[in-house]
Structure formats: structure tokens, C-alpha cells
Design a protein around this motif. Structure first.
Motif, PDB file in Angstrom:
ATOM      1  N   LYS A   1       0.833  -1.202   0.000  1.00 38.51           N
ATOM      2  CA  LYS A   1       0.000   0.000   0.000  1.00 38.51           C
ATOM      3  C   LYS A   1       0.864   1.246   0.000  1.00 38.51           C
ATOM      4  O   LYS A   1       2.026   1.208   0.404  1.00 38.51           O
ATOM      5  CB  LYS A   1      -0.912   0.013   1.236  1.00 38.51           C
ATOM      6  CG  LYS A   1      -2.028  -1.016   1.227  1.00 38.51           C
ATOM      7  CD  LYS A   1      -2.927  -0.833   2.447  1.00 38.51           C
ATOM      8  CE  LYS A   1      -4.085  -1.809   2.429  1.00 38.51           C
ATOM      9  NZ  LYS A   1      -5.002  -1.620   3.587  1.00 38.51           N
TER      10      LYS A   1
ATOM     11  N   GLU B   1      -0.144   7.596   1.249  1.00 36.78           N
ATOM     12  CA  GLU B   1      -1.119   8.640   0.954  1.00 36.78           C
ATOM     13  C   GLU B   1      -2.375   8.091   0.286  1.00 36.78           C
ATOM     14  O   GLU B   1      -3.325   8.833   0.029  1.00 36.78           O
ATOM     15  CB  GLU B   1      -0.483   9.711   0.071  1.00 36.78           C
ATOM     16  CG  GLU B   1       0.671  10.444   0.746  1.00 36.78           C
ATOM     17  CD  GLU B   1       1.294  11.491  -0.154  1.00 36.78           C
ATOM     18  OE1 GLU B   1       0.801  11.653  -1.296  1.00 36.78           O
ATOM     19  OE2 GLU B   1       2.265  12.143   0.273  1.00 36.78           O
ATOM     20  N   HIS B   2      -2.364   6.785  -0.009  1.00 32.31           N
ATOM     21  CA  HIS B   2      -3.530   6.159  -0.655  1.00 32.31           C
ATOM     22  C   HIS B   2      -3.789   4.808  -0.008  1.00 32.31           C
ATOM     23  O   HIS B   2      -3.866   3.779  -0.688  1.00 32.31           O
ATOM     24  CB  HIS B   2      -3.281   5.988  -2.156  1.00 32.31           C
ATOM     25  CG  HIS B   2      -2.943   7.267  -2.866  1.00 32.31           C
ATOM     26  ND1 HIS B   2      -3.905   8.105  -3.384  1.00 32.31           N
ATOM     27  CD2 HIS B   2      -1.741   7.851  -3.121  1.00 32.31           C
ATOM     28  CE1 HIS B   2      -3.316   9.155  -3.943  1.00 32.31           C
ATOM     29  NE2 HIS B   2      -2.004   9.022  -3.797  1.00 32.31           N
ATOM     30  N   GLN B   3      -3.922   4.807   1.338  1.00 34.74           N
ATOM     31  CA  GLN B   3      -4.049   3.544   2.056  1.00 34.74           C
ATOM     32  C   GLN B   3      -5.375   2.836   1.789  1.00 34.74           C
ATOM     33  O   GLN B   3      -5.536   1.662   2.129  1.00 34.74           O
ATOM     34  CB  GLN B   3      -3.868   3.780   3.554  1.00 34.74           C
ATOM     35  CG  GLN B   3      -2.467   4.245   3.913  1.00 34.74           C
ATOM     36  CD  GLN B   3      -2.154   4.089   5.388  1.00 34.74           C
ATOM     37  OE1 GLN B   3      -2.669   3.201   6.054  1.00 34.74           O
ATOM     38  NE2 GLN B   3      -1.303   4.967   5.905  1.00 34.74           N
ATOM     39  N   GLU B   4      -6.300   3.575   1.197  1.00 34.50           N
ATOM     40  CA  GLU B   4      -7.556   2.929   0.855  1.00 34.50           C
ATOM     41  C   GLU B   4      -7.400   1.985  -0.327  1.00 34.50           C
ATOM     42  O   GLU B   4      -8.280   1.147  -0.596  1.00 34.50           O
ATOM     43  CB  GLU B   4      -8.625   3.995   0.536  1.00 34.50           C
ATOM     44  CG  GLU B   4      -8.445   4.735  -0.784  1.00 34.50           C
ATOM     45  CD  GLU B   4      -7.380   5.832  -0.722  1.00 34.50           C
ATOM     46  OE1 GLU B   4      -7.166   6.488  -1.750  1.00 34.50           O
ATOM     47  OE2 GLU B   4      -6.777   6.016   0.361  1.00 34.50           O
ATOM     48  N   ILE B   5      -6.264   2.118  -1.037  1.00 35.57           N
ATOM     49  CA  ILE B   5      -6.015   1.272  -2.212  1.00 35.57           C
ATOM     50  C   ILE B   5      -4.972   0.213  -1.864  1.00 35.57           C
ATOM     51  O   ILE B   5      -3.881   0.536  -1.402  1.00 35.57           O
ATOM     52  CB  ILE B   5      -5.512   2.108  -3.410  1.00 35.57           C
ATOM     53  CG1 ILE B   5      -6.485   3.238  -3.717  1.00 35.57           C
ATOM     54  CG2 ILE B   5      -5.335   1.217  -4.637  1.00 35.57           C
ATOM     55  CD1 ILE B   5      -5.997   4.165  -4.822  1.00 35.57           C
TER      56      ILE B   5
ATOM     57  N   ASN C   1      -4.229  -1.583 -11.607  1.00 41.38           N
ATOM     58  CA  ASN C   1      -3.391  -0.993 -10.562  1.00 41.38           C
ATOM     59  C   ASN C   1      -2.103  -0.404 -11.133  1.00 41.38           C
ATOM     60  O   ASN C   1      -1.533   0.516 -10.552  1.00 41.38           O
ATOM     61  CB  ASN C   1      -3.070  -2.028  -9.491  1.00 41.38           C
ATOM     62  CG  ASN C   1      -4.221  -2.221  -8.520  1.00 41.38           C
ATOM     63  OD1 ASN C   1      -5.094  -1.349  -8.404  1.00 41.38           O
ATOM     64  ND2 ASN C   1      -4.238  -3.357  -7.826  1.00 41.38           N
TER      65      ASN C   1
ATOM     66  N   ILE D   1      -2.952   3.064 -11.951  1.00 39.23           N
ATOM     67  CA  ILE D   1      -3.006   3.884 -10.732  1.00 39.23           C
ATOM     68  C   ILE D   1      -1.593   4.254 -10.282  1.00 39.23           C
ATOM     69  O   ILE D   1      -1.329   5.395  -9.877  1.00 39.23           O
ATOM     70  CB  ILE D   1      -3.745   3.126  -9.605  1.00 39.23           C
ATOM     71  CG1 ILE D   1      -5.198   2.894 -10.011  1.00 39.23           C
ATOM     72  CG2 ILE D   1      -3.679   3.906  -8.298  1.00 39.23           C
ATOM     73  CD1 ILE D   1      -5.983   2.046  -9.015  1.00 39.23           C
TER      74      ILE D   1
ATOM     75  N   ILE E   1       0.132   8.132  -9.581  1.00 33.25           N
ATOM     76  CA  ILE E   1       0.644   8.632  -8.303  1.00 33.25           C
ATOM     77  C   ILE E   1       2.169   8.652  -8.241  1.00 33.25           C
ATOM     78  O   ILE E   1       2.736   9.022  -7.224  1.00 33.25           O
ATOM     79  CB  ILE E   1       0.095   7.788  -7.134  1.00 33.25           C
ATOM     80  CG1 ILE E   1       0.595   6.340  -7.225  1.00 33.25           C
ATOM     81  CG2 ILE E   1      -1.419   7.838  -7.099  1.00 33.25           C
ATOM     82  CD1 ILE E   1       0.124   5.465  -6.064  1.00 33.25           C
TER      83      ILE E   1
ATOM     84  N   LYS F   1       7.251   6.522   0.558  1.00 37.54           N
ATOM     85  CA  LYS F   1       5.823   6.675   0.298  1.00 37.54           C
ATOM     86  C   LYS F   1       5.074   5.344   0.356  1.00 37.54           C
ATOM     87  O   LYS F   1       3.858   5.303   0.248  1.00 37.54           O
ATOM     88  CB  LYS F   1       5.612   7.325  -1.069  1.00 37.54           C
ATOM     89  CG  LYS F   1       6.174   8.746  -1.163  1.00 37.54           C
ATOM     90  CD  LYS F   1       5.921   9.345  -2.523  1.00 37.54           C
ATOM     91  CE  LYS F   1       6.477  10.775  -2.601  1.00 37.54           C
ATOM     92  NZ  LYS F   1       6.242  11.381  -3.936  1.00 37.54           N
TER      93      LYS F   1
END
Length: 495
Positions: free
Chosen positions: A56, A59-63, A73, A76, A80, A97
Motif C-alpha cells: 500500500k 497517501e492512498h491507504q484505501e487502495i 493498478n 493507478i 501517483i 511513500k
């Protein structure tokens, strides 16, 4: 005064010390060490045997990015990440990150140590620096390594499985005229691929003809290094390997000593806290006597000590007043760093001069050292006489002399280089080595007063010691007492 040159090939090799010395002289030819080390390595890793299942971004822990990474992915990740200015087909994400939990149970160090044939005593850490994505039919020639950081000696890459896999993208590594091509496209949709190489190598990645190549890049760090990392690390490792082969009896005896100490099961801490009383000693005086006799038997004979001391003549000239490891230059510094990183050796600097008692036909057959400088650049009084024909290994070669010797045929290359005149001027700087398990007895016999001063200073800080330091000090004291019991006349007449 001048030293007569010696041909090591003529020495009778039936004695272990001479055999060691002949082999040690080969270490001085650094160029030959390149052949002893594999400079790059790569291998598949089955996904089922790898604990890295997903990662993960902070800054995008929901993904979550499950592995194998899907093409969705991958898009994505492009959004980022940062596109390299030098290429529109390379994207990078700094390791800072990526969530730390990604690397908690995943350690590449042991695999790298084993497959690059690194010495067992090297403590290696693999630190992730970035995630790199390759996409495009272009040859990527760039440096995978990060900026210089202390202890860094190489780079490792872990290729992650990606949906659909990829074609091309092989890693090419070159070192010293040798080349390796590490292919990683086969089954790249299902398996990990781990590769590693030294920083001394040049490398590039071939065009990715189809699909995406996704890799985690790691810095390889030597965490217990005693000196700076040499620029030509493979040569450095090859030389260490040669030294170990040449001095195998020293290494074996050091390991045997450690094993015996562990098997004895003695607890030094308990011995300090519960000392034996006088009445207890008298109750079993025979046991004490046997113990002291056993300790005296462990004292090494003077001839054995001197036969296990070797020295290398320094290439450069140095002022005796400012001689130190820190101020060594050129190949002298390279070779000193090499010896200092051999844990089973004690290494000292010294100025060797003619012994006043020996002078045959105007040539010094015996060299005298009156003080030495230890690896901490501390000067210690240690007086010893060494024989040129038994203890010298050779003169450390300069860069120019190494090039000349490499141009000669193998039969013309001498065991070590001597100046054009065939002689070496005295006094001269030398590097002294002896087995570490002989160190206490070397100081007892040749620098007793200096050793006592060092021990007294150590004992004043006893309360601040850690357990391993206390254990070492107790071992030194034990050997000191053994020497005093075995050689009382020398103790009282020389100190």
C-alpha cells in the motif's frame, strides 16, 4: 641501511608458516582477485514461498495493490508516481511513500549474502529505496543505485509479478571486461525475480517490448564494516577470500578457541560477582594447582609466536612521527583496509629498522620494531625482532607496478615487487599481522608494560562495560595470569 631481496619461491614449503606466506604474497596482485568473485546474480522466486502478498501507499491507504499487480493498478501507480525526466517510459515512487508494513516480514539479506558469496561475518542489510515501473520500447541506461550512503556496496532488485507479464527488459551487468545478462521475462506474470550486483559494475536494462516491468530497488549495506567501502568491491572480496585460504590455520584456531570457551559454560559475570574465598582455595589446593598447570600449558612458545607474524612493506614513504592508518595513501590504504576487515587478524603499523645485533655483508637480515600503532591509531610499546627471510611477505605494489606485472607473462611475474635496485631502504613503514588469538600473549612477551597500562585503564571503567566486553577482559586477564605463571623471570626482569 638496505634490506636484501628474497625469492619466496625458493622457500621450503613443507612448513605451514612458509606455505601461508607464499599464498599471502599472491594477495598483493589485486587484479587477480577479480576472477574469484561472482559480480552479479539473479534467480526466480516462487510466489508461494514469498511472504510479500500486497503493498500500500501511505497517501492512498484505501487502495491495496495485490501481487501479481493488475493492469488496472499499474495505471493507478502511473498516476501517483513521478515520471523520470530522462524517459517518458519510466516511473518511480520513493520507498518512503510505501507503507512500512510491506517490508516487515520480508528480508532479502540472507539470500543476497549466500548467492553473492559474501563472507559470513559481513552483516548485510537490504534497504528498499524505490519502486520503479518500466513501460516502452526504449533501452533504459540509468543508475538503479541511490545516492552514496555509508556502508553501501551494491544494489538488489526484486521484480514483482504483473498481470500479463512482460517481454524483454533484461538486466545487463558488466565488470572488468566480463558481462552478464539476467533475463527475467519468463513467467513474469507469476513469479518474483531477485537480482543483485556490486556498485563497481556498470548496468543497463534492455527495452521492455511488451507489458510492464515492476521492480523494488534495494541498497545493500554492510553494517559492521570497519573502514570505508572500497571502490572496487569485488577485488576487495576476492582478496579477503585469498587471505582466509592462506591463513586457514589461524582462522580455524580462532573458531576452535571460541567454541571451547562456549563449551566450558563459564559465566564470567558470575565469577566476578562471587569470587572464590581463601578458605575454599585451601580446601581444594590440588584443583587450583591443576588449573594453573593447565593454564601454563596454554602459553604459546616464543618461536611459535614469531613464526606467525608477517609483515608487508608499505609502498609510500611516511614520517615516523605522524604514521597512522588514517594517513595511509594509495594502495597502502587499500591493503590496510582489507586486512582490518579480517576479524581473525590483529593488524598494526610500525617502522622497521635494522637490528643492531645483526648485520651480514651490509644487509639487514633481522628487522627490529620498537613500537606499533594499533587499528585505533593508538601507539603502543612493543619490541620485537623479525627475520626478513621468514616474516616478510612483500612490498605493496603501486598502481603502475601492478599494470607492468599484469603485462608480463605468468612465468615472469614475481611473488612480490621489489624496487629496481633490488633492495629496500631502512627504516621503512610496514603492516604487521598476527592471529588475533595470539594478541594477548604477543603483548605479554613483547610489550608487557604497555599491556598492563592498557588493562589498568580498561578496569577503571569496569562498571560501564557490556557483557561481551567483560567477557573479553576476563579472557585477557586469564591469559595474562597464565603468562605470569609460565614466565615469571621474564615478567619481573623486563617490566
Amino acid at each position: 641501511m638496505q634490506i636484501a631481496s628474497t625469492n619466496l619461491c625458493a622457500v621450503n614449503s613443507k612448513y605451514d608458516g612458509f606455505i601461508q606466506r607464499e599464498h599471502l604474497s599472491e594477495v598483493l596482485d589485486f587484479e587477480n582477485q577479480r576472477k574469484l568473485i561472482d559480480f552479479a546474480w539473479g534467480s526466480e522466486m516462487i510466489s508461494e514461498n514469498t511472504c510479500l502478498k500486497s503493498f500500500k501507499m501511505k497517501e492512498h491507504q484505501e487502495i491495496s495493490f495485490p501481487i501479481p499487480v493488475s493492469k488496472q493498478n499499474i495505471r493507478i501507480l502511473k498516476e501517483i508516481s513521478e515520471c523520470r525526466l530522462s524517459s517518458r517510459h519510466t516511473w518511480e515512487i520513493e520507498a518512503s511513500k510505501i507503507c512500512d508494513s510491506t517490508f516487515e516480514d520480508f528480508n532479502l539479506s540472507s539470500l543476497v549474502v549466500h548467492n553473492l558469496q559474501l563472507p559470513e561475518e559481513m552483516k548485510v542489510t537490504a534497504k528498499c529505496t524505490k519502486l520503479v515501473l518500466y513501460d516502452g520500447k526504449k533501452c533504459f541506461i540509468h543508475n538503479l543505485s541511490s545516492c552514496w550512503i555509508g556502508g553501501k556496496f551494491g544494489t538488489a532488485t526484486l521484480q514483482l509479478p504483473v498481470e500479463g507479464g512482460h517481454e524483454g527488459g533484461s538486466l545487463n551487468v558488466q565488470y572488468g571486461g566480463r558481462k552478464k545478462r539476467l533475463e527475467s521475462h519468463k513467467s513474469s506474470d507469476a513469479v518474483f525475480y531477485l537480482s543483485a550486483f556490486f556498485d563497481s559494475c556498470e548496468h543497463f536494462i534492455e527495452p521492455v517490448l511488451q507489458g510492464y516491468k515492476l521492480v523494488l530497488v534495494y541498497d545493500l549495506l554492510w553494517t559492521n564494516v570497519k573502514t570505508g567501502i572500497p571502490k572496487d568491491f569485488p577485488v576487495f572480496l576476492g582478496a579477503i577470500k585469498k587471505i582466509k585460504e592462506s591463513l586457514e590455520p589461524w582462522l580455524r584456531n580462532q573458531l576452535l578457541k571460541s567454541k571451547m570457551e562456549n563449551e566450558n559454560g563459564e559465566n564470567p559475570k558470575e565469577e566476578l560477582e562471587t569470587p572464590t574465598t581463601t578458605s575454599e582455595i585451601h580446601r581444594d589446593s590440588s584443583e587450583v594447582k591443576n588449573h594453573l598447570e593447565k593454564r601454563q600449558d596454554s602459553v604459546i612458545a616464543e618461536r611459535t609466536l614469531t613464526e606467525n607474524v608477517f609483515f608487508f612493506v608499505l609502498q609510500e614513504s611516511y614520517d615516523e612521527q605522524i604514521l597512522s592508518f588514517e594517513l595511509l595513501r594509495g594502495q597502502d590504504r587499500v591493503f590496510a583496509d582489507l586486512l582490518l576487515n579480517c576479524d581473525f587478524l590483529d593488524v598494526h603499523l610500525a617502522m622497521a629498522s635494522q637490528s643492531s645485533s645483526t648485520n651480514i655483508n651490509g644487509k639487514a637480515e633481522v628487522l627490529e620494531v620498537t613500537r606499533v600503532i594499533d587499528s585505533d591509531d593508538v601507539t603502543r610499546n612493543l619490541s620485537i625482532q623479525l627475520k626478513w627471510e621468514k616474516n616478510v611477505v612483500g612490498l605493496i605494489k603501486s598502481d603502475q607496478e601492478r599494470k607492468v606485472s599484469n603485462e608480463k607473462s605468468e612465468k615472469d611475474i614475481v611473488m612480490f615487487v621489489i624496487p629496481k635496485s633490488g633492495k629496500i631502504n631502512l627504516p621503512c613503514g610496514v603492516l604487521l599481522i598476527w592471529p588475533k588469538h595470539h594478541s594477548v600473549q604477543m603483548y605479554c612477551r613483547y610489550g608487557f608494560h604497555s599491556f598492563l597500562i592498557r588493562m589498568s585503564k580498561s578496569l577503571t571503567s569496569l562498571a560501564k562495560w557490556k557483557d561481551h566486553t567483560r567477557t573479553e577482559a576476563i579472557g585477557d586477564l586469564s591469559q595474562l595470569i597464565s603468562y605470569c605463571c609460565a614466565e615469571p623471570r621474564k615478567v619481573w626482569t623486563k617490566s
